[in-house]
Design a protein around this motif. Sequence first.
Motif, PDB file in Angstrom:
ATOM      1  N   PRO A   6       1.086  -1.303  -0.017  1.00 18.90           N
ATOM      2  CA  PRO A   6       0.024  -0.088   0.066  1.00 18.90           C
ATOM      3  C   PRO A   6       0.948   1.441  -0.011  1.00 18.90           C
ATOM      4  O   PRO A   6       2.071   1.249   0.484  1.00 18.90           O
ATOM      5  CB  PRO A   6      -0.921  -0.223   1.215  1.00 18.90           C
ATOM      6  N   VAL A  72      -4.325  10.526  -4.282  1.00 22.81           N
ATOM      7  CA  VAL A  72      -4.746   9.216  -4.435  1.00 22.81           C
ATOM      8  C   VAL A  72      -5.414   8.860  -5.734  1.00 22.81           C
ATOM      9  O   VAL A  72      -6.264   7.996  -5.991  1.00 22.81           O
ATOM     10  CB  VAL A  72      -6.164   8.597  -3.337  1.00 22.81           C
ATOM     11  N   CYS A  75      -5.268   5.409  -7.158  1.00 22.54           N
ATOM     12  CA  CYS A  75      -5.562   4.259  -6.544  1.00 22.54           C
ATOM     13  C   CYS A  75      -7.078   3.803  -6.841  1.00 22.54           C
ATOM     14  O   CYS A  75      -7.902   4.671  -6.963  1.00 22.54           O
ATOM     15  CB  CYS A  75      -5.349   4.825  -4.885  1.00 22.54           C
ATOM     16  N   ASP A  76      -7.165   2.338  -6.450  1.00 22.17           N
ATOM     17  CA  ASP A  76      -8.357   1.752  -6.634  1.00 22.17           C
ATOM     18  C   ASP A  76      -9.261   1.745  -5.232  1.00 22.17           C
ATOM     19  O   ASP A  76     -10.589   1.608  -5.287  1.00 22.17           O
ATOM     20  CB  ASP A  76      -8.163   0.536  -6.903  1.00 22.17           C
ATOM     21  N   VAL A  78      -9.129   3.220  -0.915  1.00 22.75           N
ATOM     22  CA  VAL A  78      -8.530   4.266  -0.172  1.00 22.75           C
ATOM     23  C   VAL A  78      -9.151   4.011   1.203  1.00 22.75           C
ATOM     24  O   VAL A  78     -10.365   3.858   1.620  1.00 22.75           O
ATOM     25  CB  VAL A  78      -8.778   5.736  -0.706  1.00 22.75           C
ATOM     26  N   THR A 102      -6.316  -5.080   2.326  1.00 25.22           N
ATOM     27  CA  THR A 102      -5.508  -4.311   1.747  1.00 25.22           C
ATOM     28  C   THR A 102      -4.537  -5.706   0.790  1.00 25.22           C
ATOM     29  O   THR A 102      -4.167  -5.445  -0.498  1.00 25.22           O
ATOM     30  CB  THR A 102      -4.447  -3.753   2.234  1.00 25.22           C
ATOM     31  N   ARG A 110      -5.025  -4.462  -7.553  1.00 30.93           N
ATOM     32  CA  ARG A 110      -5.575  -3.113  -7.437  1.00 30.93           C
ATOM     33  C   ARG A 110      -4.389  -2.461  -6.436  1.00 30.93           C
ATOM     34  O   ARG A 110      -3.518  -2.884  -5.669  1.00 30.93           O
ATOM     35  CB  ARG A 110      -6.945  -3.333  -6.447  1.00 30.93           C
ATOM     36  N   ARG A 111      -4.740  -0.928  -6.476  1.00 35.74           N
ATOM     37  CA  ARG A 111      -3.749   0.111  -5.815  1.00 35.74           C
ATOM     38  C   ARG A 111      -4.747   0.357  -4.801  1.00 35.74           C
ATOM     39  O   ARG A 111      -5.539   0.780  -4.693  1.00 35.74           O
ATOM     40  CB  ARG A 111      -3.157   0.865  -6.669  1.00 35.74           C
ATOM     41  N   VAL A 112      -3.725   0.405  -3.669  1.00 36.56           N
ATOM     42  CA  VAL A 112      -4.271   0.754  -2.255  1.00 36.56           C
ATOM     43  C   VAL A 112      -3.608   1.873  -1.556  1.00 36.56           C
ATOM     44  O   VAL A 112      -2.406   1.873  -1.464  1.00 36.56           O
ATOM     45  CB  VAL A 112      -4.679  -0.508  -1.066  1.00 36.56           C
ATOM     46  N   ALA A 113      -4.477   2.687  -1.061  1.00 37.28           N
ATOM     47  CA  ALA A 113      -3.693   4.052  -0.276  1.00 37.28           C
ATOM     48  C   ALA A 113      -4.282   4.073   1.089  1.00 37.28           C
ATOM     49  O   ALA A 113      -5.660   3.559   1.401  1.00 37.28           O
ATOM     50  CB  ALA A 113      -3.937   5.299  -0.831  1.00 37.28           C
TER      51      ALA A 113
END
Length: 246
Positions: A6, A72, A75-76, A78, A102, A110-113
């Motif tokens: 993340p 963000v 990102c996918d 959050v 996450t 998928r991208r996580v923040a």
Amino acid sequence: MTAAQPVFVLVRPQMGENIGAAARAMWNFGLDRMRLVAPRDGWPNPRAVALASGAGRLLDNAGIHATTAEAVADCDYVFATTARPRGLTKPVVTPEQAMTETRALLAEGRRVAVLFGPERAGLENDDIARANAIVNVPVNPDFASLNLGQCVLLSAYEWRRQTADILPERLELAGADPASQIEVEKLAEHYEERLSEAGFFFPETKAPGMKIALRNMWSRMPLTRPDVQILHGVLRQLTRARSRGE
């Protein structure tokens, strides 16, 4: 570092020291993707470098953004960390649950923040409105304020705990070999023999149960070979002293 991790986003952080502490906490647990949103004292910040204590590479590579939305945008999913209810309808999870989700999201590509708010008042509703879920740390309700570095550390720890191959418990033997079964057996026999001579197993009707209890005690102890040698030596010395009438 693995690409599947993340991004930790510090939103409007106020003190360079806390940015450095957050970087250090991230690097302690194997995370190196940091983004900063409008740091109050500008960037770069020498105080952040001083507190990072070896994690300066995170600061060198940190992304700098003017707004949370910008930070963000790629990102996918959050998460927004907050200690207070904000009147917004969103899933609320613990840091442990957040890092479990996450990991699953990252496994899907998928991208996580994860958003962390400024020290004085935390994230604003406008920031939280951009998140998919809220991370709420179960702290003392009478003193819910967490330092920025502490909050980052909690989340980073949960990430590491779930992704690293960590044994639940281990024994550090400091270079010594564990005692073999026969060595523990001989130690048990030695003590049983000397205790019998001293009249320890009394009354006689209880002697079998007492001996089993002692054998069970020896088997539970994680003895090393030096431990066994010391315990033999202790008993020999006590026996010598007793025979001399000391």
